[in-house]
Structure formats: C-alpha cells, structure tokens
Design an enzyme around this catalytic site. Structure first.
Site, short mmCIF file in Angstrom:
data_model
loop_
_atom_site.label_atom_id
_atom_site.label_comp_id
_atom_site.label_asym_id
_atom_site.label_seq_id
_atom_site.Cartn_x
_atom_site.Cartn_y
_atom_site.Cartn_z
N HIS A 129 -98.01 51.47 -45.69
CA HIS A 129 -97.01 50.89 -46.61
C HIS A 129 -95.67 51.59 -46.34
CE1 HIS A 129 -95.47 48.61 -49.79
NE2 HIS A 129 -96.24 48.98 -50.79
N ASP A 223 -102.13 57.01 -56.30
CA ASP A 223 -102.17 55.55 -56.16
C ASP A 223 -103.43 55.05 -56.87
OD1 ASP A 223 -101.61 52.98 -55.33
OD2 ASP A 223 -102.13 53.29 -53.23
N CYS A 263 -96.44 54.48 -56.63
CA CYS A 263 -95.87 53.25 -56.05
C CYS A 263 -95.95 52.07 -57.00
CB CYS A 263 -96.55 52.95 -54.72
SG CYS A 263 -98.31 52.63 -54.85
N ARG A 291 -86.93 51.01 -53.66
CA ARG A 291 -87.47 50.01 -52.73
C ARG A 291 -86.35 49.09 -52.26
NH1 ARG A 291 -92.88 48.56 -52.74
NH2 ARG A 291 -92.25 47.33 -50.93
N1 CP Z 1 -95.68 49.17 -54.75
C1 CP Z 1 -95.74 47.88 -54.38
O1 CP Z 1 -95.82 47.54 -53.19
O2 CP Z 1 -95.62 47.02 -55.42
P1 CP Z 1 -96.00 45.46 -55.36
O3 CP Z 1 -97.47 45.37 -55.00
O4 CP Z 1 -95.70 44.97 -56.75
O5 CP Z 1 -95.15 44.79 -54.33
#
Ligand code: CP
Length: 308
Positions: A129, A223, A263, A291
């Site tokens: 990610h 997470d 996140c 982000r």
């Molecule tokens: N953290 C993240 O990627 O959030 P979403 O799944 O809402 O895009």
C-alpha cells in the site's frame, strides 16, 4: 520513476523527493496557491475492492491539479467478464494519461503496468500500500521534522501495510520493529530486503512480543485484523491476533508522547482501543488528509512535466 507499484521499486531519494513535493503541495493547498499542473490530463481509477479514502483523495487530487479522474468499478468493467488485464491496459493507455488500480494480487497490478504505455499507480494490493505509507511517512516527518533515527513500531497483521512500512521506514533511515503472530509474518521478499538493509547497518526487529517491539517507539502503527478479502478467516484471525492491540500498556511502553498512525478504517476494541484511537485522532486524521497531498505528489511525478 515510471510507475508506483511498490516502495521496493523506489530509491530512498525518490521517496524523500515525493515527501518534499507533498509538503510543498500541502502548503500551496492551504494557502490557496494555484497548482493546476495537470490541466487536460485524465486518470482512470479501477477499484476491485472497496474504498473511501483512496477514491476520494485521488479524485480530489486530480481535480485540484486541474485534471480529471474517472471512477471505474470492477462491476462495470469488461475485466469482470474475463477481458484480460493486458488488453485493458493497452486500451486504457489510448485514452488516459495514468491508471490507478486497487486489486488483490500484486502480480495483476504488475501485468497492468507491463502492458500499459501510461504510468500505473497502486491503490493497494494484498502485498503493498505505497500511497498510504507515503502519507504515513509525511505525517511522521511533519511531527518530528525528520525520519532518520526514529523508531517505528508496527503491531498486528504482516499485511500490505506492514510490508510497505518496513520498506518505507528502512529506506528513509528509520528503525523498524514489527510484532505479529508467527503465522501472519510479512512477505518473504520484504524480509529479504530487511535482512540486506540490516547487513548495511539498518535496525530491524521481527518478533511476536508486542512489548519488545513497542519499547521506546516514536510512532506506533497498526491495521485491521481482518483485511479486505480475508473475511472468511475472521474467526481464526480474531483468535490469532488477541494481544496484538495498540492499548494503554503499549503506549506507556513506547516513548512518552509517541505518535499513533492508523490507515483506517479502524476497528475499536480489536487492533486499537477506542481510548487510544481518540487520544491520537488528530494524528490519524492528519494522516488521512495527507493521502491527498502525497498522492498529488505521485501524480505530478508520474503524469507531470517535472519527473523525479
Ligand atoms: N486506508 C485506505 O486505503 O482507505 P480506503 O480503503 O478507504 O481507501
């Protein structure tokens, strides 16, 4: 940089340049300084998994840069009926200036990039990610004015976030400590990378002991126990991750005043207590805001005139 598929592909310098650009774009955004560097450009956003932050921050980011983003859900695409990703890549490359894909397999993202003549950006796979971790690094650096020498502790599933935090943290000179159950360790490719970094003097710890990992940490990150696509394993994961929680004991074991990053979405009472989440909500929602700025930096670096 041609694509952003995983942080393993980026040099330390490229990561720092992206963070610097993200800081500049955040400043311009806050001070209403126009920065429409992507006028006339378009970005396709393919989502094969749900999203709140990734979708909205990419759409808004392209709008603020003067371009446009197009949401393409799995349900509406011919890939859903079996059209190969290779043909999708070659077709979309004829219309768009960039493609973002959120999917399950990293290999599918890499195939899209191999066949695409326009930049491809990971919106998250089961392996990595990168955009989220750029935002995390940006937020940590805003707080401490540096990354080098800080201790990052990750607690929980050795998932895409864990993989990308290990790579991003070590590439920016942080000490990284991970506490996860033995059956949920990070990807072997990431552990190989960490091993090589350690041979060159980096500090990395992988343990199943939450207190060992969080000792004197400057930032504690976690997470969800049950990532998207792992819902059928929910029961066994809830058992396996008992104790892998960011709570008062963990924060008292970390450095006084340590940050918390998540996140999102967060599951209070599972990977983090409601109390700790709310105490650190400002940091966590700054991370969510970042982000937008971090991804605008990625978009400029890949779709704009100024390459990094
Ligand atoms: N953290 C993240 O990627 O959030 P979403 O799944 O809402 O895009």
């Amino acid at each position: 940089m041609k694509h952003l598929l995983k942080l393993l592909d980026c040099s330390s310098e490229e990561i720092v340049n992206l963070l610097d650009m993200a800081d500049q774009l955040k400043y311009e955004n806050k001070h209403n300084i126009p920065h429409r560097h992507l006028e006339g450009k378009s970005l396709g956003l393919i989502f094969e998994k749900l999203s709140t932050r990734t979708r909205v921050s990419f759409e808004t980011g392209m709008y603020q840069l003067g371009g446009r983003a197009m949401f393409l859900s799995r349900r509406d695409m011919q890939t859903h009926r079996g059209e190969p990703m290779e043909d999708t890549a070659r077709t979309l490359s004829r219309y768009l200036d960039g493609i973002m894909l959120r999917t399950y397999e990293q290999e599918k993202l890499e195939r899209l990039a191999d066949c695409s003549s326009v930049p491809v950006i990971s919106g998250m796979t089961d392996f990595a990610h990168p955009c989220q971790v750029l935002a995390d690094l940006m937020t940590i650096r805003e707080t401490y004015a540096q990354l080098e020498g800080l201790k990052l502790c990750y607690i929980g599933d050795g998932d895409n976030m864990c993989n990308s935090l290990i790579v991003g943290g070590l590439k920016t000179g942080m000490e990284v400590a991970v506490a996860c159950p033995k059956a949920y360790r990070p990807h072997p490719m990431v552990l190989d990378f960490a091993e090589h970094q350690v041979a060159e003097g980096a500090k990395f710890l992988l343990t199943d002991d939450v207190m060992e990992a969080s000792k004197d940490a400057d930032v504690v990150i976690t997470d969800a126990w049950v990532s998207m696509g792992k819902e059928s394993e929910a029961e066994e994961r809830h058992i396996a991750f008992q104790g892998y929680q960011v709570n008062r004991d963990v924060m008292e074991n970390a450095k006084t005043g340590a940050m918390v990053q998540h996140c999102l979405p967060a599951y209070r009472g599972q990977e983090i207590t409601a109390e700790i989440f709310e105490e650190h909500a400002d940091e966590i929602f700054e991370e969510a805001e970042n982000r937008l700025h971090a991804q605008k930096a990625v978009l400029l670096a890949l779709l704009g005139k100024k390459k990094i």
